[in-house]
Design an enzyme around this catalytic site. Structure first.
Site, PDB file in Angstrom:
ATOM      1  N   SER A   1      57.865 -50.262  -0.327  1.00 15.92           N
ATOM      2  CA  SER A   1      56.091 -50.072  -0.952  1.00 15.92           C
ATOM      3  C   SER A   1      55.326 -50.759  -0.001  1.00 15.92           C
ATOM      4  CB  SER A   1      56.426 -50.909  -2.293  1.00 15.92           C
ATOM      5  OG  SER A   1      55.356 -50.764  -2.996  1.00 15.92           O
TER       6      SER A   1
ATOM      7  N   HIS B   1      56.246 -46.129  -2.098  1.00 16.77           N
ATOM      8  CA  HIS B   1      55.075 -46.278  -3.158  1.00 16.77           C
ATOM      9  C   HIS B   1      53.692 -45.724  -2.420  1.00 16.77           C
ATOM     10  CE1 HIS B   1      57.555 -49.067  -5.415  1.00 16.77           C
ATOM     11  NE2 HIS B   1      58.106 -47.742  -5.738  1.00 16.77           N
TER      12      HIS B   1
ATOM     13  N   ASP C   1      61.697 -52.112  -7.798  1.00 19.17           N
ATOM     14  CA  ASP C   1      62.020 -50.881  -7.483  1.00 19.17           C
ATOM     15  C   ASP C   1      63.008 -50.735  -6.597  1.00 19.17           C
ATOM     16  OD1 ASP C   1      62.019 -48.193  -8.322  1.00 19.17           O
ATOM     17  OD2 ASP C   1      60.341 -47.659  -6.951  1.00 19.17           O
TER      18      ASP C   1
END
Length: 391
Positions: free
Chosen positions: A209, A236, A333
């Protein structure tokens, strides 16, 4: 300790809006503003903020050039504001390459479904990329750093973080390394000459991310054209960005890089980037695997694409024959997806804290005892190549 922020934008209205949002959080103090890139550079040197928020399109000096100059003369984490267009994506990726730490859409309604969530997201991003208290104290107590010297050779080996390196030193080091993109380390060059494929694996999976675009570029540019497995990547990123990002990587790398599409058949030496705003899964059999791209309008899963979703589907199809890596990023995540992979015998690695822009996702898998190794970003490609069979 309070995070001190410099807000940069040519719109007085937007500067006020960002300032009001940030100062709703008691941990954040806006210490100044600038209406163009040149003023931003000057105030970065004089005010020594912990974080800068930066627009891209500005008079006198644009945001990208301002990022380059700030990272040379007064290194500081920078959060870019970007429009969700192809041109906006390209400009933002240029800013990240220049040294910016992260980005957010400039239209707050594009950040989250409601205003409160958007406000929290902006505040959280600023706090996440802020340097630690020791680095802030050092920056306040010392004169502006001299420009970072750059090796003349494109094949010079990048510096490795040393024990005790401060966050500010790491920012300076990462800034210098970004100026040397596309370089291949001597060790990696030698490692690609002889390949004995490690049959314990059938796919390389990477989740990331915040800080991921630069991290992925650093790793992928060091992989050879004959890399023996397909590469699955979840970053992301908004839908408007993943196409531009995959095209940029494809132009820089020896492996082929593409934005994943419905029905893509996994092939060795091809890296598939999950499209923004959707979920990517694998389907079929281990010997004939296709990608499935699914719309996801539910509020059940925060990230779209989600590392957890993709890793979970990999665990069902490939079991333990996955080498998976969790790179820099906010949040957790990837932890549950990595846990599922680990339960099937897969290998899980995490980027180490010192080389992360944000040590969130790697920390989540490391703290849970899921990852078996923590590796510096500088050494990650070399470790991958050795693991898959390059000698």
């Amino acid at each position: 300790m309070t995070v001190r922020v410099l807000v940069v934008d040519d719109s007085a209205f937007f500067r006020r809006r960002v300032t009001e949002i940030l100062e709703q959080n008691r941990r954040i103090e806006v210490i100044g503003s600038a209406n163009d890139g040149r003023e931003a550079v000057d105030k970065a040197k004089s005010l020594r903020p912990d974080v800068i928020t930066m627009d891209i399109e500005m008079p006198v000096m644009n945001g990208i050039d301002a990022v380059k100059e700030i990272m040379r003369s007064a290194p500081c984490p920078i959060l870019m504001f970007s429009s969700l267009t192809h041109d906006g994506a390209t400009a933002t990726l240029n800013a990240l390459e220049a040294g910016a730490a992260d980005f957010l859409p400039k239209k707050f309604e594009d950040i989250a479904r409601n205003r409160d969530d958007a406000v929290r997201t902006l505040q959280d991003r600023v706090l996440a990329i802020a340097t630690d208290p020791a680095a802030r104290s050092a920056r306040a107590a010392t004169p502006p750093p001299a420009p970072v010297s750059r090796p003349s050779s494109r094949t010079a080996r990048p510096q490795v973080d040393k024990p005790g390196t401060s966050a500010l030193d790491r920012i300076r080091q990462r800034s210098d390394e970004r100026q040397q993109r596309q370089q291949t380390s001597e060790g990696t060059t030698a490692a690609t000459t002889n390949l004995t494929i490690n049959r314990n694996y059938q796919v390389l999976a990477i989740g990331t991310s915040t800080g991921g675009p630069v991290a992925l570029q650093k790793i992928l540019t060091q992989l050879p054209q004959n890399f023996p497995y397909p590469i699955i990547m979840v970053q992301h990123m908004p839908a408007a960005f993943t196409k531009a990002f995959s095209q940029r990587l494809d132009g820089l790398c020896k492996v082929k890089v593409k934005e994943a599409e419905e029905g893509d058949v996994l092939k060795p030496g091809v890296a598939y980037l999950a499209p923004g705003g959707k979920q990517m899964l694998v389907d079929g059999s281990a010997s004939n695997t296709r990608l499935r791209i699914r719309e996801d309008d539910s509020g059940r899963i925060t990230y779209k694409p989600s590392v957890d979703v993709t890793f979970a589907s990999l665990s069902k199809l490939f079991g333990g024959k996955v080498l998976s890596v969790i790179l820099t990023g906010m949040g957790a995540d990837g932890r549950e997806g990595a846990r599922m992979l680990q339960q099937h015998g897969a290998t899980i690695w995490a980027q180490d804290e010192a080389s992360c822009v944000v040590y969130g996702m790697p920390q989540a898998v490391a703290s849970a005892g899921i990852s078996s190794r923590s590796i510096s970003l500088t050494d990650m490609a070399k470790a991958i190549l050795k693991e898959v069979g390059y000698q």
